[in-house]
Design a protein around this motif. Structure first.
Motif, PDB file in Angstrom:
ATOM      1  N   ARG A 185       0.839  -1.181   0.000  1.00  0.00           N
ATOM      2  CA  ARG A 185       0.000   0.000   0.000  1.00  0.00           C
ATOM      3  C   ARG A 185       0.885   1.245   0.000  1.00  0.00           C
ATOM      4  O   ARG A 185       1.839   1.315   0.784  1.00  0.00           O
ATOM      5  N   LYS A 186       0.599   2.178  -0.894  1.00  0.00           N
ATOM      6  CA  LYS A 186       1.403   3.393  -0.965  1.00  0.00           C
ATOM      7  C   LYS A 186       1.126   4.264   0.252  1.00  0.00           C
ATOM      8  O   LYS A 186      -0.007   4.370   0.719  1.00  0.00           O
ATOM      9  N   LYS A 216       0.548   7.611   2.295  1.00  0.00           N
ATOM     10  CA  LYS A 216      -0.117   8.875   1.999  1.00  0.00           C
ATOM     11  C   LYS A 216       0.850  10.043   2.166  1.00  0.00           C
ATOM     12  O   LYS A 216       1.754  10.000   2.998  1.00  0.00           O
ATOM     13  N   SER A 217       0.644  11.076   1.370  1.00  0.00           N
ATOM     14  CA  SER A 217       1.387  12.322   1.548  1.00  0.00           C
ATOM     15  C   SER A 217       0.777  13.026   2.749  1.00  0.00           C
ATOM     16  O   SER A 217      -0.437  12.986   2.938  1.00  0.00           O
ATOM     17  N   GLU A 258      -4.131  10.778  -0.410  1.00  0.00           N
ATOM     18  CA  GLU A 258      -3.656   9.655  -1.213  1.00  0.00           C
ATOM     19  C   GLU A 258      -2.703  10.192  -2.272  1.00  0.00           C
ATOM     20  O   GLU A 258      -2.858  11.327  -2.746  1.00  0.00           O
ATOM     21  N   PRO A 259      -1.687   9.409  -2.663  1.00  0.00           N
ATOM     22  CA  PRO A 259      -0.705   9.886  -3.652  1.00  0.00           C
ATOM     23  C   PRO A 259      -1.337  10.409  -4.946  1.00  0.00           C
ATOM     24  O   PRO A 259      -0.873  11.404  -5.502  1.00  0.00           O
ATOM     25  N   GLN A 260      -2.401   9.778  -5.426  1.00  0.00           N
ATOM     26  CA  GLN A 260      -3.022  10.218  -6.683  1.00  0.00           C
ATOM     27  C   GLN A 260      -3.766  11.547  -6.518  1.00  0.00           C
ATOM     28  O   GLN A 260      -4.167  12.158  -7.503  1.00  0.00           O
ATOM     29  N   GLU A 261      -3.933  12.009  -5.292  1.00  0.00           N
ATOM     30  CA  GLU A 261      -4.620  13.280  -5.032  1.00  0.00           C
ATOM     31  C   GLU A 261      -3.643  14.440  -4.860  1.00  0.00           C
ATOM     32  O   GLU A 261      -4.041  15.532  -4.474  1.00  0.00           O
ATOM     33  N   THR A 262      -2.369  14.204  -5.134  1.00  0.00           N
ATOM     34  CA  THR A 262      -1.361  15.259  -4.980  1.00  0.00           C
ATOM     35  C   THR A 262      -0.625  15.489  -6.297  1.00  0.00           C
ATOM     36  O   THR A 262      -0.705  14.681  -7.204  1.00  0.00           O
ATOM     37  N   THR A 263       0.094  16.607  -6.387  1.00  0.00           N
ATOM     38  CA  THR A 263       0.883  16.918  -7.571  1.00  0.00           C
ATOM     39  C   THR A 263       2.264  17.407  -7.132  1.00  0.00           C
ATOM     40  O   THR A 263       2.371  18.066  -6.092  1.00  0.00           O
TER      41      THR A 263
END
Length: 110
Positions: free
Chosen positions: A3-4, A6-7, A73-78
């Motif tokens: 599991r990745k 989270k930022s 979540e990683p996909q929610e960051t840039t």
């Protein structure tokens, strides 16, 4: 399956007051002053309901020091661009000046 992670960022805060709801016995809110937030947005209010290590319900006390953690979540960051250091800006400025000087010399010779 891995599991990745989270930022996240964590800011310090302090409970300013506990606000009881007038018509509810169980519901109260903790008003928290978040350090590092802009002045207009420093204050947050949350339900004053936490769980201790044993799963028992507890509440915050006035003046309690707290950590406020924001996770995504990683996909929610840039990715953010690293800030340019002053030395990089100075180098670019010097290079621009040198380029302009070279152009002037070339134009003068023509």
């Amino acid at each position: 399956m891995t599991r990745k992670k989270k930022s996240a960022t964590t800011l310090r805060g302090k409970v300013q007051q506990i606000i009881s709801k007038a018509f509810s016995v169980d519901s109260e809110q903790a008003e928290i002053d978040v350090e590092g937030a802009e002045p207009l947005y420093r204050e947050i209010r949350i339900e004053n309901k936490l769980q201790d290590e044993e799963g028992k319900e507890v509440g915050l006390k006035p003046d309690a020091e707290v950590d406020v953690t924001i996770e995504a979540e990683p996909q929610e960051t840039t990715p953010k661009k690293p800030p340019q250091s002053q030395s990089d800006e100075t180098k670019q400025s010097d290079e621009t000046k040198q380029s302009d000087e070279t152009k002037r010399r070339t134009e003068t010779r023509s």
